[in-house]
Structures are given as C-alpha cells and as structure tokens.
Design an enzyme around this catalytic site. Structure first.
Site, PDB file in Angstrom:
ATOM      1  N   GLU A 214       0.804  -1.206   0.021  1.00  0.00           N
ATOM      2  CA  GLU A 214      -0.083  -0.125   0.198  1.00  0.00           C
ATOM      3  C   GLU A 214       0.833   1.384  -0.052  1.00  0.00           C
ATOM      4  OE1 GLU A 214      -3.018   0.487  -0.790  1.00  0.00           O
ATOM      5  OE2 GLU A 214      -3.727  -1.838  -0.665  1.00  0.00           O
TER       6      GLU A 214
ATOM      7  N   CYS B 131     -13.125   1.494 -14.931  1.00  0.00           N
ATOM      8  CA  CYS B 131     -13.490   2.956 -14.870  1.00  0.00           C
ATOM      9  C   CYS B 131     -12.409   4.068 -14.840  1.00  0.00           C
ATOM     10  CB  CYS B 131     -14.397   3.127 -13.612  1.00  0.00           C
ATOM     11  SG  CYS B 131     -15.576   4.519 -13.463  1.00  0.00           S
TER      12      CYS B 131
ATOM     13  N   CYS C 168     -17.347   1.377 -19.952  1.00  0.00           N
ATOM     14  CA  CYS C 168     -18.561   1.195 -19.575  1.00  0.00           C
ATOM     15  C   CYS C 168     -19.505  -0.145 -20.038  1.00  0.00           C
ATOM     16  CB  CYS C 168     -19.472   2.413 -19.802  1.00  0.00           C
ATOM     17  SG  CYS C 168     -18.974   3.902 -18.922  1.00  0.00           S
TER      18      CYS C 168
HETATM   19 FE1  SF4 Z   1     -17.485   3.681 -14.506  1.00  0.00          FE
HETATM   20 FE2  SF4 Z   1     -18.737   3.569 -16.807  1.00  0.00          FE
HETATM   21 FE3  SF4 Z   1     -18.825   1.565 -14.732  1.00  0.00          FE
HETATM   22 FE4  SF4 Z   1     -20.200   3.930 -14.630  1.00  0.00          FE
HETATM   23  S1  SF4 Z   1     -20.713   2.289 -15.874  1.00  0.00           S
HETATM   24  S2  SF4 Z   1     -18.888   2.675 -13.036  1.00  0.00           S
HETATM   25  S3  SF4 Z   1     -18.758   5.382 -15.586  1.00  0.00           S
HETATM   26  S4  SF4 Z   1     -17.148   2.169 -16.025  1.00  0.00           S
END
Ligand code: SF4
Length: 530
Positions: free
Chosen positions: A116, A272, A279
C-alpha cells in the site's frame, strides 16, 4: 472464487440491514450537512436554541436520493456483481498472493502495508519489481527494523516520494520496539499508532489482512463512486470526502471486505479509468447513474431527431442548489459523458526551483570515469539520498552569476580554488517532483586524483557508473548523469573526427598515454572527454 485466507478473529461484522444503511446515510448527512447547515454550525445553533429555551433546530435535509445508496437490495446486487467480476478478472499481483497465503497475521499485515505504501502515487507495473526485491530482502517487520536508512533508500531509489520508505522503516521499528512486534489489529489502531499510516492505508491493511469490514477511499474509489452516484462537487472538499467514506463503509461486503475493497480499486484502475472508461464491460453499469444520465441524453437526442422530444426528469434528479452536484459555474457537459465525474479543484501550481549541480569526475581504473557524490541531510526533500554536489539558486540569478555561485560553492566545499570558467556547461535537466518543478543546471568538472574533503562536511564518496546506479540516488540525478554521458559521447566523436582529420602528423607530440594522471590544472586544460 478467490482463495480464502485464514484470519485472526475479525471485529464483529454482521450483514447490514435497512436500518443500518439508513443510519450510515443519516450519519453522513449530519456530518457533511446540507449546503445551508454544515455540522458545526448546526450543533452550535441547536445548543444556542436550547440555551435560549427555544425548540432545537431541525436536522439538515438529506442529500438527494441520486447521490445515495439507500436500497439494501441494490447494495447486495452491486457487491455480488463486483466480487464475481473480481474473481474472474483480477490481476495476479505478488502482494495479493502473499495476503491470500500467509498464515501469520503480522506478516500478512506487513506484506499488505508495504504494497500500500509503495502503490501510493506509483503505478502497479512499476511497483511489482520493487515489492519483490523488498520482500525478499526484508520479509518481516523485524528484518526491516534492523535495516539502515541507507539500505532502504538504495532499494527505494527510482520509486519516488522517498520519505515513504523512510517512514515505513520508522514505523516498523516502532512496532518492534514498542508493540512487541505485533501489528495493531484494527483500522482505528493502525491509524492511531503507526506513523505514516493514514485512514486509507489503515482501512486497506485491516480489511485485506484481518477481514475488518471497513471501507477504503483512494483515487480510484473516488472516481468510481462519484460516477456511480453522479457526485460532481469538488471531490477533495471535506463534504464530498465525508460522503464518499460513508458510502465506502456502507457498501463494503461484510464477508469479503478485503476482496471487495480491492475489487473497487481494481475497477477504477482497469475499467472505470479517468479518460476513456470501458462502460460496456463494467460489472456495475446497471448501478451507475452517470451512465444512466448519458443513456437518457442519447435517447432524448434520438427522439428529438424524430420530432418527439420528451425528456422526463428522474424522480431522484436534483432540483438545483445541491451541494453534491456539479457547481452552477461548471454544469454537466454532454460532450464529456460519464467523465463529467469526478471534479477536482484546480491543482496548485508547482513551485519553480532552479539548482546548479556539478558532475565532478576523474579517471578511475582502466580509465573508466568515476564520480563524486555527496549525501543529502537526513531530513527534508530526498532525505539521505546521494547526489552530485548541488546548490539551490536564488530566483532570477543571471546565468554567469549561477556559474560563479556554483564555483564558489565547490571551492568552499573542496578547499581548492575553482574558477567559474573551469566549469563546463552540460545542459539543463528538468524533473517534476510532486509539488516542485525542478530545473537542474548541469556543469561538469574533471578532477585529477583524490579530493580530500573536510570531514565536517556531508559524507561523500567516489563511485563508478555501476556503483552510482546501485546507490541511493534519485531519478533526477540519474537524468543528470545521463545528460553528462550524452555530452561526453558527442565530445568523443568530435575528438575522434578531428584526430582523423589531423592525421598521423599530430600523433605523439604532447599527447598523453591512456591512464596517465594529469595534474588538476593540466587536466582542466585538457580535452574534457574522459
Ligand atoms: Fe464507471 Fe462506466 Fe462503470 Fe459507471 S458504467 S462505474 S462510469 S465504467
């Protein structure tokens, strides 16, 4: 499923029910407060009201539902989806293997702690090699406690943010000398008792090593949570930070807290991501309100195309003036999509600093160059690291004055006369530290033989190129040496070229056979290519 590791008895962690989750949400609301009534003023006003005999002030209004996780069924689903994805897709990392297989709780906590600390501000790919070498050299707290700062700095060299290694070792010494070698067993005690261990690191160690059901919030988690719940206010503000910690603590899986926390961070690191989140591949996309907003906009745009625009507001949408939404001055930008979140306050400009540094060199065995390096003080920036003799330059100092100042500094340090004209300009090397924009104005000065330095001055030593790279030197100093070597390469080729042109006639007269030591003055007059 991820391998389960044996655990010490963990602090009681029962599954959350609706009342617990609501309590967490309400606590967060009280702590962060509504825009009009943050915690402290609210408390004062309630006290003031009762002193005056009036009715207590009402509690601040809860944040709008779109920024909350208030449905236990949704939380359960999110945990399950995230953990299932983590079990399938997690990266194989040495600290994860150790955390999952090490039976001894102290060793396990130590292994997680080292990872960490190394991972703070540093990429996983860079850390792996350092981590493996570190754990091989100091597999236990006791081994690390016995190491010298010099050894720690040597191993840390190139990883940046050098105070991290120093503080880690100081804390290991404390555990050994004051806590009988036993690591504190809860996040609260880890943070309270260990220097350099903050809330995040304490939560990570406690959840991963001991199975304590406590959340963590780091840069990756901030990004994921802000997107999941459309939090667009400054993510470094106390109000948002408090909300995110409450959210992380409410979400963390009670039976696999360490895996859940790592999964959330892994999601931020691999899916993300800041600029182009994936997404479509996201295991929690059905819980993501940023994505929902983008989809709604797309649907609206296509309806508009067919002349039937019907943008129906969500019942959970904020109506304005929400302290967790993007500020009115920087509203939602459709072109950014989900990357509207998170928002950060503008970064403070780094301090601009200029330092003159001198590569002092001589011929060593077989004519190979050797360099004189000096150790920095044991506190402050780059504490205890080795560097070429350097001098911090006053702001706005003219170029020729910089050279003179460096010559004076070297003269005082070596006790030899050093003229500014003897310093050969190499070039400028820029290095960005976290908060400093550092420019090194690099010179070189060839020397003849040993330099006897005042023992009262900082420790110094001659090193070969190989020894230099194995020493505790910063990346910035490695860049400085590289600049000097590059220049030497150019000098060598131009000397060779001119020798060829001069031909055999010039050979012999006044030349120096390889390995012959020159006097300092003669050396300073000689071609500088070593
Ligand atoms: Fe992130 Fe897209 Fe998942 Fe939402 S959908 S948490 S913006 S990767």
């Amino acid at each position: 499923m991820a391998p389960r590791r044996p655990r010490d008895p963990a602090p009681a962690a029962s599954g959350p029910d609706m009342s617990q989750l609501r309590a967490v949400a309400a606590r967060g609301l009280r702590r962060s407060g509504g825009r009009a009534a943050p915690q402290q003023p609210a408390r004062q006003s309630r006290k003031g009201a009762s002193l005056r005999g009036g009715a207590p002030a009402p509690l601040p209004a809860p944040p709008p539902a779109q920024h909350l996780f208030s449905d236990p069924a949704e939380i359960e689903a999110l945990r399950g989806n995230l953990l299932a994805w983590y079990d399938r897709c997690k990266r194989d990392l040495p600290w994860r293997t150790l955390a999952a297989t090490e039976l001894d709780a102290d060793r396990r906590a130590y292994a997680v702690w080292v990872s960490e600390i190394m991972l703070q501000q540093t990429q996983v790919a860079t850390v792996i090699d350092y981590y493996n070498r570190w754990m091989q050299k100091w597999p236990t707290l006791q081994a690390l406690a016995q190491a010298s700062l010099e050894e720690v700095n040597e191993l840390w060299a190139g990883l940046g943010y050098y105070s991290r290694g120093k503080r880690l070792q100081e804390a290991a010494r404390k555990v050994v000398s004051e806590l009988a070698g036993r690591m504190p067993r809860t996040a609260e005690d880890l943070q309270k008792l260990l220097p350099g261990v903050g809330r995040y690191t304490a939560g990570a160690i406690a959840s991963i090593s001991y199975g304590q059901a406590t959340g963590v919030v780091d840069g990756n988690v901030i990004r994921v949570l802000c997107r999941l719940r459309c939090i667009g206010a400054d993510s470094s503000s106390p109000l948002v930070v408090d909300r995110l910690w409450d959210m992380a603590n409410a979400l963390v899986d009670r039976s696999r807290p360490g895996d859940f926390n790592q999964a959330l961070m892994e999601l931020g690191a691999t899916v993300c991501v800041p600029k182009a989140p994936l997404c479509g591949e996201c295991p929690v996309k059905q819980h993501c309100r940023a994505r929902r907003r983008v989809e709604k906009e797309l649907a609206f745009a296509s309806q508009k195309l067919f002349g039937k625009p019907t943008l129906v507001p969500d019942v959970e949408d904020c109506v304005g003036g929400c302290p967790l939404c993007p500020p009115a001055t920087e509203p939602w930008d459709s072109s950014l999509g989900v990357t509207n979140f998170p928002r950060k306050a503008a970064k403070k400009q780094p301090r601009v600093v200029k330092t003159a540094t001198c590569v002092l060199e001589r011929r060593g065995c077989h004519g190979a160059p050797e360099y004189l390096i000096v150790q920095r003080p044991n506190s402050g920036l780059l504490a205890g690291l080795w560097e070429f003799p350097s001098l911090l330059l006053a702001q706005g100092l003219q170029e020729e004055k910089q050279q003179e100042a460096l010559a004076d500094h070297l003269q005082a340090w070596m006790g030899w006369p050093v003229a500014a004209r003897d310093l050969q300009f190499v070039g400028e090397v820029v290095h960005i530290f976290s908060h400093i924009h550092q420019t090194y104005v690099v010179y070189s000065l060839p020397l003849d033989g040993d330099v006897t330095l005042d023992p009262a001055s900082s420790p110094s030593r001659w090193v070969t190129e190989e020894e230099f790279h194995a020493s505790a030197v910063s990346t910035a100093m490695k860049k400085v040496l590289k600049a000097r070597e590059k220049q030497r390469g150019k000098e060598s080729s131009s000397v060779t070229g001119s020798k060829r042109k001069r031909g055999a006639k010039s050979q012999g007269a006044g030349s120096t056979s390889p390995g012959t030591q020159l006097s300092l003055r003669a050396f300073l007059r000689a071609p500088t290519a070593l």
